[in-house]
Scaffold this active site. Structure first.
Site, short mmCIF file in Angstrom:
data_model
loop_
_atom_site.label_atom_id
_atom_site.label_comp_id
_atom_site.label_asym_id
_atom_site.label_seq_id
_atom_site.Cartn_x
_atom_site.Cartn_y
_atom_site.Cartn_z
NE ARG A 46 -1.55 -1.74 3.58
CZ ARG A 46 -1.81 -1.94 4.87
NH1 ARG A 46 -3.03 -1.78 5.32
NH2 ARG A 46 -0.85 -2.29 5.71
CB CYS A 101 4.51 -0.41 9.79
SG CYS A 101 5.81 -1.42 9.05
CO CO Z 1 5.21 -1.66 6.83
#
Ligand code: CO
Length: 211
Positions: A46, A101
């Site tokens: 992404r 993340c």
């Molecule tokens: Co990441």
């Protein structure tokens, strides 16, 4: 049609549309690569460097790994850095992390992800430990994670400044500038969290006196 076949079909369409817009596009691009920026980002699908910065092929030299880490014995990262700094002569190196993340989320847990991933995620746990006082004061788990994302980017910028590759370029050519950015998956915006100019000292112990 299988997903991978679709990728090949889309590639044909894309190449044709580029030529339709600009007949000399590929001829020109094939001759030379002169990006001014090295991007060290997360492998997360992404966060594609070119799309989120609205840049074209040829503009950004890219290295990506899980959680955008700069590890001092990672030959892959160091080769990319060496080539970008010494051959491409980039003016800027950007470490770009992102909120949400998976690597940072994993590192904050006590789960055993087995040998290889544990080894990779270990350095994010180190970032937590360096900044434990600050992170432990944050009670909201999401905010804690977001702050670790930012501090991780900052530490990776420090890790760049610790390399003789960067220090030699700073001494001889006063470049590159180092930037730490964080991307938000929620609004698509980049934010600067850390920035250091050529010649900035992290700690004297890392400085090579005989470059
Ligand atoms: Co990441």
């Amino acid at each position: 049609m299988k997903r991978f076949q679709k990728l090949l079909e889309e590639n044909k369409k894309w190449a044709a549309s580029q030529v339709a817009k600009d007949p000399g596009y590929f001829k020109r691009l094939a001759k030379v690569q002169a990006p001014e920026v090295l991007w060290i980002g997360c492998s997360d699908s992404r966060v594609p460097a070119n799309q989120i910065t609205n840049t074209e092929p040829g503009e950004i030299f890219v290295h990506r790994n899980i959680a955008n880490l700069v590890i001092n014995n990672d030959v892959n990262l160091l080769s990319v850095l060496d080539f970008a700094v010494n051959t491409l002569k980039v003016k800027h190196v950007i470490v770009c992390g992102h909120y949400g993340c998976g690597g940072v989320k994993a590192a904050i847990t006590n789960h055993d992800f087995k040998a290889i991933l544990n080894m990779w995620l270990r350095s994010i746990k180190d970032v937590y430990r360096f900044h434990r006082d600050e992170i432990d004061r944050i009670t909201d788990p999401k905010k804690k994670e977001d702050r670790l994302v930012e501090l991780n980017v900052q530490e990776q910028v420090f890790n760049l400044a610790k390399t003789s590759i960067i220090q030699r370029a700073w001494q001889n050519e006063q470049r590159p500038h180092l930037h730490g950015w964080v991307y938000s998956l929620n609004n698509g915006l980049l934010k600067t969290v850390y920035e250091i100019k050529p010649g900035t000292s992290i700690d004297p112990i890392y400085e090579y006196g005989d470059l």
